[in-house]
Design a protein around this motif. Structure first.
Motif, PDB file in Angstrom:
ATOM      1  N   SER A 108       1.044  -1.214  -0.018  1.00  0.00           N
ATOM      2  CA  SER A 108      -0.017   0.044   0.059  1.00  0.00           C
ATOM      3  C   SER A 108       0.938   1.310  -0.005  1.00  0.00           C
ATOM      4  CB  SER A 108      -1.012  -0.066   1.205  1.00  0.00           C
ATOM      5  OG  SER A 108      -1.668   1.253   1.215  1.00  0.00           O
ATOM      6  N   ALA A 155       0.979   4.044  -2.917  1.00  0.00           N
ATOM      7  CA  ALA A 155       0.654   5.554  -2.612  1.00  0.00           C
ATOM      8  C   ALA A 155       1.916   6.402  -2.873  1.00  0.00           C
ATOM      9  CB  ALA A 155       0.524   5.639  -0.998  1.00  0.00           C
ATOM     10  N   SER A 168      -4.275   1.030   5.859  1.00  0.00           N
ATOM     11  CA  SER A 168      -3.656   0.780   4.398  1.00  0.00           C
ATOM     12  C   SER A 168      -4.372   0.802   3.411  1.00  0.00           C
ATOM     13  CB  SER A 168      -2.721  -0.486   4.876  1.00  0.00           C
ATOM     14  OG  SER A 168      -1.627  -0.218   5.714  1.00  0.00           O
ATOM     15  N   LEU A 169      -5.797  -0.032   3.716  1.00  0.00           N
ATOM     16  CA  LEU A 169      -6.591  -0.095   2.785  1.00  0.00           C
ATOM     17  C   LEU A 169      -7.104   1.219   2.090  1.00  0.00           C
ATOM     18  CD1 LEU A 169      -8.592  -2.130   1.366  1.00  0.00           C
ATOM     19  CD2 LEU A 169     -10.170  -1.870   3.216  1.00  0.00           C
ATOM     20  N   ALA A 175      -4.591   2.885  -0.045  1.00  0.00           N
ATOM     21  CA  ALA A 175      -4.555   2.165  -1.396  1.00  0.00           C
ATOM     22  C   ALA A 175      -5.687   2.486  -2.142  1.00  0.00           C
ATOM     23  CB  ALA A 175      -4.418   0.538  -1.227  1.00  0.00           C
ATOM     24  N   CYS A 176      -6.809   2.515  -1.726  1.00  0.00           N
ATOM     25  CA  CYS A 176      -8.093   2.794  -2.568  1.00  0.00           C
ATOM     26  C   CYS A 176      -7.957   4.311  -2.868  1.00  0.00           C
ATOM     27  CB  CYS A 176      -9.365   2.449  -1.474  1.00  0.00           C
ATOM     28  SG  CYS A 176      -9.845   0.661  -1.220  1.00  0.00           S
TER      29      CYS A 176
END
Length: 262
Positions: free
Chosen positions: A14, A18, A99-100, A103-104
């Motif tokens: 992630s 980013a 982290s999700l 990442a999104c």
């Protein structure tokens, strides 16, 4: 310990996504408009006026597409930041919740960068064409962009970049130290809840300080300016806390070292 260590590659992936997206965003917002990376078919004389542009489907169609991309990013970035969604993602993804989210956000921003459609034949709000402005305005904009990005990276480091990217949460979890935010003071937590974008002024400078403000760039600047303005909600209590923290750090920096004191 083994299951916890499996979280590290996910957090690092992630972070890499980013970081790469951030580099691409710098190129998208600064290098392309400042170095003339967008083609201009037919030159300035082929561009349409503002009233004519509202009736030209060849201009409105890409603008509608660009608007959809921006709204996708705004909805993702805002929806996943709500307490309800954060509680759901924390329930199923645990310590990887941040982290999700990162990442999104990077994926949504990648869609904007890669599928953005320029409108070279659209009207422009301003353009530095005549000398000496054609030489000095791009140079001034370039200097403003460099200073703004340096300030942005500095501010992100001050605001605990590892925690913003979700790395610190996984690190603390692996070592059994708990949640990093639990160690922060209530005043700091209150500030973070209000200050979602600590680099608001610098980003606005990057968005607007361009030698040519075309139609699609105007759409990008307007929508992100509105979004940053709505997300930037500091009050007097937050400003007092920021001032006290700044004074404390300046005192630490100005304090003589042990070797120097001797």
């Amino acid at each position: 310990m083994a299951p916890a260590l499996l979280l590290v590659p996910a957090a690092l992936a992630s972070f890499v996504l980013a970081f790469g997206t951030g580099v691409e965003f710098v190129r998208f917002t600064s290098l392309r408009p400042l170095l003339g990376g967008v083609p201009e078919p037919g030159g300035p004389e082929a561009r349409r006026g503002w009233l004519a542009a509202l009736q030209d489907r060849s201009i409105l169609a890409p603008l509608a597409w660009d608007l959809a991309l921006l709204l996708l990013f705004v909805v993702q970035h805002s929806l996943m930041a709500t307490e309800m969604v954060k509680a759901w993602t924390s329930r199923y993804f645990g310590v990887l919740q941040r982290s999700l989210y990162v990442a999104c956000t990077a994926l949504a921003l990648q869609l904007v960068i890669r599928y953005w459609e320029a409108v070279p034949r659209g009207p422009v709000l301003w353009e530095a064409r005549a000398e000496p402005w054609a030489t000095w305005v791009p140079l001034l904009c370039f200097m403003l962009h460099v200073v703004s990005w340096l300030l942005i990276f500095s501010i992100l480091l001050v605001f605990d970049y590892a925690e913003l990217m979700g790395l610190k949460q996984v690190y603390y979890h692996v070592l059994g130290l708990g949640e990093p935010l639990a160690l922060k003071s209530p005043r700091a937590l209150r500030l973070f809840s209000h200050l979602r974008h600590p680099v608001c002024v610098e980003l606005l400078t990057v968005l607007w300080a361009v030698p040519t403000l075309g139609t699609d760039r105007l759409l990008l600047a307007l929508l992100l300016t509105l979004y940053l303005g709505l997300a930037h909600g500091l009050d007097q209590q937050d400003l007092r806390y920021l001032r006290s923290q700044l004074q404390r750090k300046l005192q630490l920096l100005s304090r003589p070292q042990d070797g120097e004191a001797e």
